[in-house]
Scaffold this motif. Structure first.
Motif, PDB file in Angstrom:
ATOM      1  N   ALA A 179     -28.471 -15.370 -19.586  1.00  0.00           N
ATOM      2  CA  ALA A 179     -29.763 -14.891 -19.086  1.00  0.00           C
ATOM      3  C   ALA A 179     -30.584 -14.277 -20.215  1.00  0.00           C
ATOM      4  CB  ALA A 179     -29.537 -13.878 -17.967  1.00  0.00           C
ATOM      5  N   ALA A 180     -29.916 -13.502 -21.080  1.00  0.00           N
ATOM      6  CA  ALA A 180     -30.617 -12.882 -22.208  1.00  0.00           C
ATOM      7  C   ALA A 180     -31.136 -13.943 -23.177  1.00  0.00           C
ATOM      8  CB  ALA A 180     -29.684 -11.918 -22.930  1.00  0.00           C
ATOM      9  N   GLU A 181     -30.314 -14.944 -23.463  1.00  0.00           N
ATOM     10  CA  GLU A 181     -30.719 -16.023 -24.360  1.00  0.00           C
ATOM     11  C   GLU A 181     -31.912 -16.779 -23.788  1.00  0.00           C
ATOM     12  OE1 GLU A 181     -28.947 -20.216 -26.231  1.00  0.00           O
ATOM     13  OE2 GLU A 181     -27.632 -18.849 -25.113  1.00  0.00           O
ATOM     14  N   TRP A 182     -31.911 -16.974 -22.475  1.00  0.00           N
ATOM     15  CA  TRP A 182     -33.009 -17.698 -21.822  1.00  0.00           C
ATOM     16  C   TRP A 182     -34.348 -16.997 -22.065  1.00  0.00           C
ATOM     17  CZ3 TRP A 182     -31.994 -20.059 -16.335  1.00  0.00           C
ATOM     18  CH2 TRP A 182     -32.943 -21.044 -16.076  1.00  0.00           C
ATOM     19  N   MET A 183     -34.295 -15.651 -22.079  1.00  0.00           N
ATOM     20  CA  MET A 183     -35.526 -14.880 -22.276  1.00  0.00           C
ATOM     21  C   MET A 183     -35.748 -14.483 -23.729  1.00  0.00           C
ATOM     22  SD  MET A 183     -36.902 -14.760 -19.304  1.00  0.00           S
ATOM     23  CE  MET A 183     -38.085 -13.427 -19.349  1.00  0.00           C
ATOM     24  N   GLY A 184     -34.861 -14.959 -24.627  1.00  0.00           N
ATOM     25  CA  GLY A 184     -35.008 -14.630 -26.036  1.00  0.00           C
ATOM     26  C   GLY A 184     -34.721 -13.176 -26.341  1.00  0.00           C
ATOM     27  N   ILE A 185     -33.811 -12.570 -25.592  1.00  0.00           N
ATOM     28  CA  ILE A 185     -33.469 -11.158 -25.770  1.00  0.00           C
ATOM     29  C   ILE A 185     -32.191 -11.047 -26.600  1.00  0.00           C
ATOM     30  CG2 ILE A 185     -32.838  -9.013 -24.602  1.00  0.00           C
ATOM     31  CD1 ILE A 185     -34.393 -10.032 -22.158  1.00  0.00           C
ATOM     32  N   ALA A 186     -32.232 -10.241 -27.639  1.00  0.00           N
ATOM     33  CA  ALA A 186     -31.058 -10.032 -28.492  1.00  0.00           C
ATOM     34  C   ALA A 186     -30.483  -8.641 -28.228  1.00  0.00           C
ATOM     35  CB  ALA A 186     -31.436 -10.171 -29.967  1.00  0.00           C
ATOM     36  N   GLY A 187     -29.191  -8.478 -28.492  1.00  0.00           N
ATOM     37  CA  GLY A 187     -28.560  -7.178 -28.314  1.00  0.00           C
ATOM     38  C   GLY A 187     -27.181  -7.314 -27.718  1.00  0.00           C
ATOM     39  N   GLU A 188     -26.427  -6.221 -27.744  1.00  0.00           N
ATOM     40  CA  GLU A 188     -25.047  -6.202 -27.244  1.00  0.00           C
ATOM     41  C   GLU A 188     -25.019  -6.282 -25.722  1.00  0.00           C
ATOM     42  OE1 GLU A 188     -21.077  -3.300 -27.183  1.00  0.00           O
ATOM     43  OE2 GLU A 188     -22.913  -2.668 -28.226  1.00  0.00           O
ATOM     44  N   ILE A 189     -24.091  -7.086 -25.199  1.00  0.00           N
ATOM     45  CA  ILE A 189     -23.887  -7.198 -23.752  1.00  0.00           C
ATOM     46  C   ILE A 189     -22.388  -7.112 -23.479  1.00  0.00           C
ATOM     47  CG2 ILE A 189     -24.032  -8.719 -21.743  1.00  0.00           C
ATOM     48  CD1 ILE A 189     -26.610  -9.840 -22.839  1.00  0.00           C
ATOM     49  N   SER A 190     -22.004  -6.193 -22.620  1.00  0.00           N
ATOM     50  CA  SER A 190     -20.591  -6.068 -22.243  1.00  0.00           C
ATOM     51  C   SER A 190     -20.483  -5.524 -20.825  1.00  0.00           C
ATOM     52  CB  SER A 190     -19.840  -5.145 -23.214  1.00  0.00           C
ATOM     53  OG  SER A 190     -20.316  -3.816 -23.111  1.00  0.00           O
ATOM     54  N   VAL A 191     -19.420  -5.935 -20.146  1.00  0.00           N
ATOM     55  CA  VAL A 191     -19.141  -5.489 -18.782  1.00  0.00           C
ATOM     56  C   VAL A 191     -17.674  -5.084 -18.726  1.00  0.00           C
ATOM     57  CG1 VAL A 191     -19.035  -6.128 -16.343  1.00  0.00           C
ATOM     58  CG2 VAL A 191     -20.872  -7.025 -17.782  1.00  0.00           C
ATOM     59  N   GLU A 192     -17.406  -3.921 -18.191  1.00  0.00           N
ATOM     60  CA  GLU A 192     -16.029  -3.441 -18.107  1.00  0.00           C
ATOM     61  C   GLU A 192     -15.778  -2.812 -16.745  1.00  0.00           C
ATOM     62  OE1 GLU A 192     -12.902  -0.453 -20.439  1.00  0.00           O
ATOM     63  OE2 GLU A 192     -14.904  -0.832 -21.246  1.00  0.00           O
ATOM     64  N   LEU A 193     -14.809  -3.367 -16.019  1.00  0.00           N
ATOM     65  CA  LEU A 193     -14.401  -2.809 -14.737  1.00  0.00           C
ATOM     66  C   LEU A 193     -13.284  -1.792 -14.949  1.00  0.00           C
ATOM     67  CD1 LEU A 193     -14.295  -6.042 -12.552  1.00  0.00           C
ATOM     68  CD2 LEU A 193     -15.990  -4.233 -12.433  1.00  0.00           C
ATOM     69  N   ASN A 194     -13.154  -0.883 -14.027  1.00  0.00           N
ATOM     70  CA  ASN A 194     -12.118   0.139 -14.111  1.00  0.00           C
ATOM     71  C   ASN A 194     -10.728  -0.482 -14.017  1.00  0.00           C
ATOM     72  OD1 ASN A 194     -10.654   2.667 -13.745  1.00  0.00           O
ATOM     73  ND2 ASN A 194     -10.623   2.149 -11.562  1.00  0.00           N
ATOM     74  N   ARG A 195      -9.848  -0.122 -14.935  1.00  0.00           N
ATOM     75  CA  ARG A 195      -8.449  -0.571 -14.888  1.00  0.00           C
ATOM     76  C   ARG A 195      -7.512   0.594 -14.590  1.00  0.00           C
ATOM     77  NH1 ARG A 195      -8.079  -5.446 -17.846  1.00  0.00           N
ATOM     78  NH2 ARG A 195     -10.135  -6.407 -17.835  1.00  0.00           N
ATOM     79  N   ASP A 196      -8.063   1.791 -14.490  1.00  0.00           N
ATOM     80  CA  ASP A 196      -7.248   2.964 -14.172  1.00  0.00           C
ATOM     81  C   ASP A 196      -7.158   3.052 -12.654  1.00  0.00           C
ATOM     82  OD1 ASP A 196      -5.873   5.315 -14.199  1.00  0.00           O
ATOM     83  OD2 ASP A 196      -7.570   6.568 -14.803  1.00  0.00           O
ATOM     84  N   PHE A 197      -6.252   2.241 -12.091  1.00  0.00           N
ATOM     85  CA  PHE A 197      -6.238   2.043 -10.646  1.00  0.00           C
ATOM     86  C   PHE A 197      -5.730   3.255  -9.854  1.00  0.00           C
ATOM     87  CE2 PHE A 197      -5.375  -2.491 -12.121  1.00  0.00           C
ATOM     88  CZ  PHE A 197      -6.727  -2.785 -12.172  1.00  0.00           C
ATOM     89  N   PHE A 198      -4.805   4.016 -10.412  1.00  0.00           N
ATOM     90  CA  PHE A 198      -4.184   5.099  -9.658  1.00  0.00           C
ATOM     91  C   PHE A 198      -4.527   6.442 -10.278  1.00  0.00           C
ATOM     92  CE2 PHE A 198      -1.432   1.350  -9.390  1.00  0.00           C
ATOM     93  CZ  PHE A 198      -1.521   1.119  -8.029  1.00  0.00           C
ATOM     94  N   PRO A 199      -4.959   7.415  -9.476  1.00  0.00           N
ATOM     95  CA  PRO A 199      -5.277   8.743 -10.005  1.00  0.00           C
ATOM     96  C   PRO A 199      -4.050   9.367 -10.660  1.00  0.00           C
ATOM     97  CG  PRO A 199      -6.050   8.496  -7.741  1.00  0.00           C
ATOM     98  CD  PRO A 199      -5.179   7.315  -8.033  1.00  0.00           C
ATOM     99  N   PRO A 200      -4.245  10.110 -11.750  1.00  0.00           N
ATOM    100  CA  PRO A 200      -3.104  10.734 -12.418  1.00  0.00           C
ATOM    101  C   PRO A 200      -2.484  11.829 -11.557  1.00  0.00           C
ATOM    102  CG  PRO A 200      -5.174  11.484 -13.372  1.00  0.00           C
ATOM    103  CD  PRO A 200      -5.518  10.381 -12.425  1.00  0.00           C
ATOM    104  N   ASN A 201      -1.185  11.996 -11.701  1.00  0.00           N
ATOM    105  CA  ASN A 201      -0.458  13.027 -10.963  1.00  0.00           C
ATOM    106  C   ASN A 201      -0.472  14.305 -11.791  1.00  0.00           C
ATOM    107  OD1 ASN A 201       1.158  14.392  -9.181  1.00  0.00           O
ATOM    108  ND2 ASN A 201       3.063  13.436  -9.855  1.00  0.00           N
ATOM    109  N   PHE A 202      -1.539  15.084 -11.643  1.00  0.00           N
ATOM    110  CA  PHE A 202      -1.750  16.289 -12.449  1.00  0.00           C
ATOM    111  C   PHE A 202      -1.758  17.477 -11.506  1.00  0.00           C
ATOM    112  CE2 PHE A 202      -4.246  19.239 -15.072  1.00  0.00           C
ATOM    113  CZ  PHE A 202      -3.651  19.056 -16.313  1.00  0.00           C
TER     114      PHE A 202
END
Length: 474
Positions: free
Chosen positions: A389-412
């Motif tokens: 999508a960014a390339e289509w509009m000629g937009i440059a810059g960093e693109i990243s997506v990160e989902l949460n992998r810390d599935f279980f709350p810590p036992n604190f």
């Protein structure tokens, strides 16, 4: 003969019943009951009316839907992290041009992969009229957007090697559109990569039964130049691929349906056995003067006293014992344990005995690895879609997506907090280390930085107990 764009890929035909089974199990009892003999075969000689009662008595214990919802909840319990160029940030609040945020879109993709291990993300853009200004483009939202396609909508696909790269060269997507008469009808969007040029063809039928025909051909351009790839990104379990794979949830679905069948047998048997049947033995028939048998009603009730002339007459009730149901109940209990092992452990009662934390984590390891791999696929394909999508509009810059992998709350625990604070007071750890511990334990906001916390502490003023009328020591 004209091309029929609705022809399905052989793998589509093979897996379509699997997708339906998984979707129905996720949806719950209403869909399972509607499936009738597909999920609960008729008993020998059973009439339709009795079969419908048999189906309704069965209880579908929806372990499948709850498991999928729980897994999505584990991932989405923390916000996803998205990095895009500033000009694209407003897009994240409406990534589909239908008021759906990127977070909502990612959650939908995750649900599809967990349910049927199949789906796709397509990048498209509304067509702009010739001579439209930049301001008009922005005002009319003429920009790339994402579309999610379910497994059943991806009818056909073909891979090929172009410039020594193995890539998608054709995919046909089933859609719905509104005819001039207001009726909904199917259309097929064919995405093609021919001679290194990406194009679209929209297939429709003017009336039911008529031949399919191309009603629109589109060659998307970037600054007047066509693209050399199809912007369709497959969603699958464990790795991004157009190949159809077995849904990881299918094993749970099969046990879930078998548990429902046991439930139907148990409830049906209990209903029949729970209604005692009266019987009479030795009752002699009475005849009238013409020699015809006279039917004599026998009344049953606590206020009615029965008398019979024949001393050999005996009466009683037939009633089934409960021993035969014990086996069905054991089978259902066993299947619930199997469902717990296959991914629905959160549905099982908690054990009274304490379980070693390490053993607990090992038991959940299989679920976490499948969920982690699924997150990786969704992240990677969303990144590719946003980059296109960014390339289509000629937009440059960093693109990243990160989902949460810390599935279980810590036992604190509180004791842990006391120990860490004591270590800080003793000078054994730094203030920043203690901050990191509290943040990892989720006792502090996830987006809070150490510097922000220090600024907040300064704004609060001196701590309680330190205020005094005495001047500071020189």
């Amino acid at each position: 003969m004209a091309l029929d764009p609705t022809v399905q890929h052989p793998d589509y035909i093979e897996y379509q019943p699997v997708w339906k089974k998984c979707r129905d199990a996720k949806q719950g009892q209403r869909a399972i009951h509607k499936g009738g003999p597909l999920y609960l075969p008729k008993l020998a000689g059973q009439e339709d009316a009795n079969y419908l009662k048999y189906v309704k008595r069965g209880n579908f214990f929806n372990a499948t839907g709850r498991t999928i919802e729980a897994m999505i909840g584990l991932v989405m319990r923390k916000p996803m992290t998205v990095t895009v160029p500033p000009i694209m940030e407003p897009w994240m609040n409406d990534i589909t041009l239908s008021d759906e945020t990127l977070t909502d879109f990612a959650e939908g993709c995750l649900a599809e992969v967990l349910t049927v291990a199949r789906g796709g993300i397509f990048v498209d853009m509304p067509e702009a009229s010739d001579g439209v200004t930049v301001a008009q483009v922005e005002a009319q939202n003429i920009r790339p957007y994402l579309v999610q396609y379910q497994a059943e909508s991806i009818l056909y696909w073909k891979m090929g090697r172009i410039n020594n790269r193995y890539q998608l060269i054709e995919v046909r997507l089933s859609e719905w559109y509104e005819r001039p008469d207001g009726e909904k009808a199917q259309q097929v969007r064919q995405l093609l990569l021919s001679d290194g040029i990406y194009s679209q063809a929209i297939w429709q039928r003017p009336t039911d039964g008529a031949e399919w025909a191309v009603v629109q051909s589109i060659t998307p351009l970037k600054a007047g130049t066509p693209f050399s790839e199809i912007p369709f990104y497959a969603l699958s379990a464990r790795k991004p691929t157009m190949d159809v794979v077995t849904p990881p949830i299918e094993a749970l679905v099969d046990v879930n349906i078998a548990h429902y069948q046991n439930s139907a047998d148990l409830e049906n048997g209990a209903h029949i056995a729970g209604q005692p049947t009266p019987w009479v033995a030795g009752l002699q028939a009475e005849f009238d003067q013409s020699g015809n048998a006279v039917e004599k009603a026998i009344y049953i009730g606590s206020s009615t006293f029965l008398t019979f002339a024949d001393p050999n007459t005996k009466v009683g009730f037939l009633q089934c014992g409960s021993e035969g149901f014990a086996t069905l109940e054991k089978l259902m209990d066993r299947k619930q344990e199997q469902m717990a092992a296959l991914g629905a452990r959160m549905l099982a009662p908690e054990k009274k005995d304490a379980e070693a934390a390490q053993t607990h984590e090992i038991k959940r390891g299989g679920e976490s690895s499948i969920l982690s791999a699924t997150c990786g696929v969704v992240e990677r394909q969303l990144e590719k879609a946003l980059q296109f999508a960014a390339e289509w509009m000629g937009i440059a810059g960093e693109i990243s997506v990160e989902l949460n992998r810390d599935f279980f709350p810590p036992n604190f625990t509180g004791a842990d907090l006391t120990a860490w604070v004591a270590a800080r007071q003793a000078g054994e750890i730094s203030k920043e280390t203690l901050f990191g511990v509290l943040k990892a334990a989720e006792w502090l906001p996830d987006d809070r930085t150490f510097e922000q916390e220090q600024d907040a502490i300064k704004e609060d003023g001196p701590p309680l107990g330190t205020l005094t009328d005495k001047p500071p020591a020189e």
